[in-house]
Design an enzyme around this catalytic site. Sequence first.
Site, short mmCIF file in Angstrom:
data_model
loop_
_atom_site.label_atom_id
_atom_site.label_comp_id
_atom_site.label_asym_id
_atom_site.label_seq_id
_atom_site.Cartn_x
_atom_site.Cartn_y
_atom_site.Cartn_z
N LYS A 176 7.30 -3.63 1.05
CA LYS A 176 6.51 -2.57 1.68
C LYS A 176 5.22 -3.17 2.25
CE LYS A 176 3.14 0.54 0.52
NZ LYS A 176 2.25 1.45 -0.06
N LYS A 201 -1.92 -3.01 2.13
CA LYS A 201 -3.17 -3.77 2.10
C LYS A 201 -3.27 -4.59 0.83
CE LYS A 201 -5.40 0.28 3.91
NZ LYS A 201 -5.22 1.37 2.94
N LYS A 254 1.41 -1.57 -9.13
CA LYS A 254 0.16 -2.29 -8.92
C LYS A 254 -0.12 -3.22 -10.09
CE LYS A 254 -2.01 0.71 -5.56
NZ LYS A 254 -2.88 1.84 -5.28
P1 ADP Z 1 -1.92 0.61 1.37
O1 ADP Z 1 -0.63 0.65 0.59
O2 ADP Z 1 -1.87 -0.35 2.47
O3 ADP Z 1 -3.14 0.43 0.49
P2 ADP Z 1 -2.66 3.33 1.43
O4 ADP Z 1 -2.17 3.39 0.03
O5 ADP Z 1 -4.11 3.52 1.68
O6 ADP Z 1 -2.12 1.99 2.06
O7 ADP Z 1 -1.83 4.35 2.28
C1 ADP Z 1 -2.34 5.21 3.26
C2 ADP Z 1 -1.19 5.98 3.85
O8 ADP Z 1 -0.32 5.09 4.56
C3 ADP Z 1 -0.31 6.68 2.80
O9 ADP Z 1 0.12 7.93 3.30
C4 ADP Z 1 0.84 5.74 2.64
O10 ADP Z 1 2.00 6.39 2.19
C5 ADP Z 1 1.00 5.21 4.06
N1 ADP Z 1 1.60 3.89 4.02
C6 ADP Z 1 1.06 2.76 3.51
N2 ADP Z 1 1.88 1.73 3.65
C7 ADP Z 1 3.01 2.20 4.25
C8 ADP Z 1 4.23 1.60 4.67
N3 ADP Z 1 4.46 0.32 4.51
N4 ADP Z 1 5.16 2.40 5.26
C9 ADP Z 1 4.93 3.72 5.44
N5 ADP Z 1 3.79 4.33 5.07
C10 ADP Z 1 2.83 3.59 4.49
#
Ligand code: ADP
Length: 329
Positions: free
Chosen positions: A198, A201, A119
């Site tokens: 990946k 958000k 990040k």
């Molecule tokens: P983001 O990375 O979009 O902010 P979060 O960190 O809130 O998402 O993740 C919420 C859940 O979704 C977690 O369990 C995370 O591992 C899963 N997740 C987020 N992005 C992915 C992805 N690209 N592929 C698989 N799982 C994901």
Amino acid sequence: MTTIQNRQQTRFLSGIQSSGKLHLGNYFGAIKQHIELQEQGDAFYFIANYHALTTVNDPERMRELTLDVARTYLALGLDPERAVLFRQSDIPELHELAWFLATVTGMGLLERAHSYKDKVARGIPAKVGLFYYPVLMAADILAYQSNVVPVGADQVQHVEMTRDMAGYFNNTYREVFTMPDFKVNEATKTLPGTDGQKMSKSYGNTIEIFADGKELKKSVMGIVTDSTPVEDPKDPETNVVFQLYSTVASPEEIQTMADAFRAGGYGYGTAKKALLERLDAYFAPARARHAELVKNPDYVEQVLARGALRAREEAGKTISAARRACGLD
Ligand code: ADP
Ligand code: TRP
């Protein structure tokens, strides 16, 4: 009805940040298995809005995104009679537990966190809260004495760190915390976003679960592909359009697209159209339920209020035990 009262069975716990509209990575990496698991044990799922404060600083947006995560879960099939759905910020005692964990955890453990390093490398300011993020996450997991944490592959290290923190506390004082295991959806470890990284958000490369019409078309058509000419054969395994298609199409459709790519004469534009159609159809019923829930904020609030009571009761027991263990009772 299932048995959220019965502590003999596995307890699943997971959280999703309210830091943006939820996307396909969230669904296939996390939410899909959360919803399936509600049939198999106690399930506690929450909206990680304290964590989202590390990236969202607009209060109106925070309120709206928090509600939208709840609506998204409900629209996709979370059954509030089976699973406990709640807002992280309704359990402020978590911060006390996080502090207990912080006092037994070495800096080195947090310094190794990939998510923090990624990040910061992406330009998110290195605030104390971002660094401390895994400690609060450990408090989330340990407060409910959960055994299994279903998450996407990117969160595995955080669960491992939680195990370390639980061990430090249990060894320093006495056995207060259950050791949690992580559970990753083997079929979709990490879903790529429209830029091939990946999907996240925080990276602006998402396809939202409930996007439709022009918005969905724009995201799908914007997927970055290489410049291999249409006539040439292409390796389906390494292309994002195919990987996304594989999450929503039937096995026969997936095979047909893979064969077409390998044979040549099949372009990314055609594949994107097929993806767009499949995605649109796959989420159509949930999208309609989501639209209904937008009109029904009282119902969503009521589910969250009930969830908070139940979650608070569980967390309260653990926090009292932790206070006693360290002599703060
Ligand atoms: P983001 O990375 O979009 O902010 P979060 O960190 O809130 O998402 O993740 C919420 C859940 O979704 C977690 O369990 C995370 O591992 C899963 N997740 C987020 N992005 C992915 C992805 N690209 N592929 C698989 N799982 C994901
Ligand atoms: N850190 C998780 C993410 O970004 C969200 C989260 C917060 C979480 N607390 C949790 C996930 C506890 C599982 C368990 O995806």
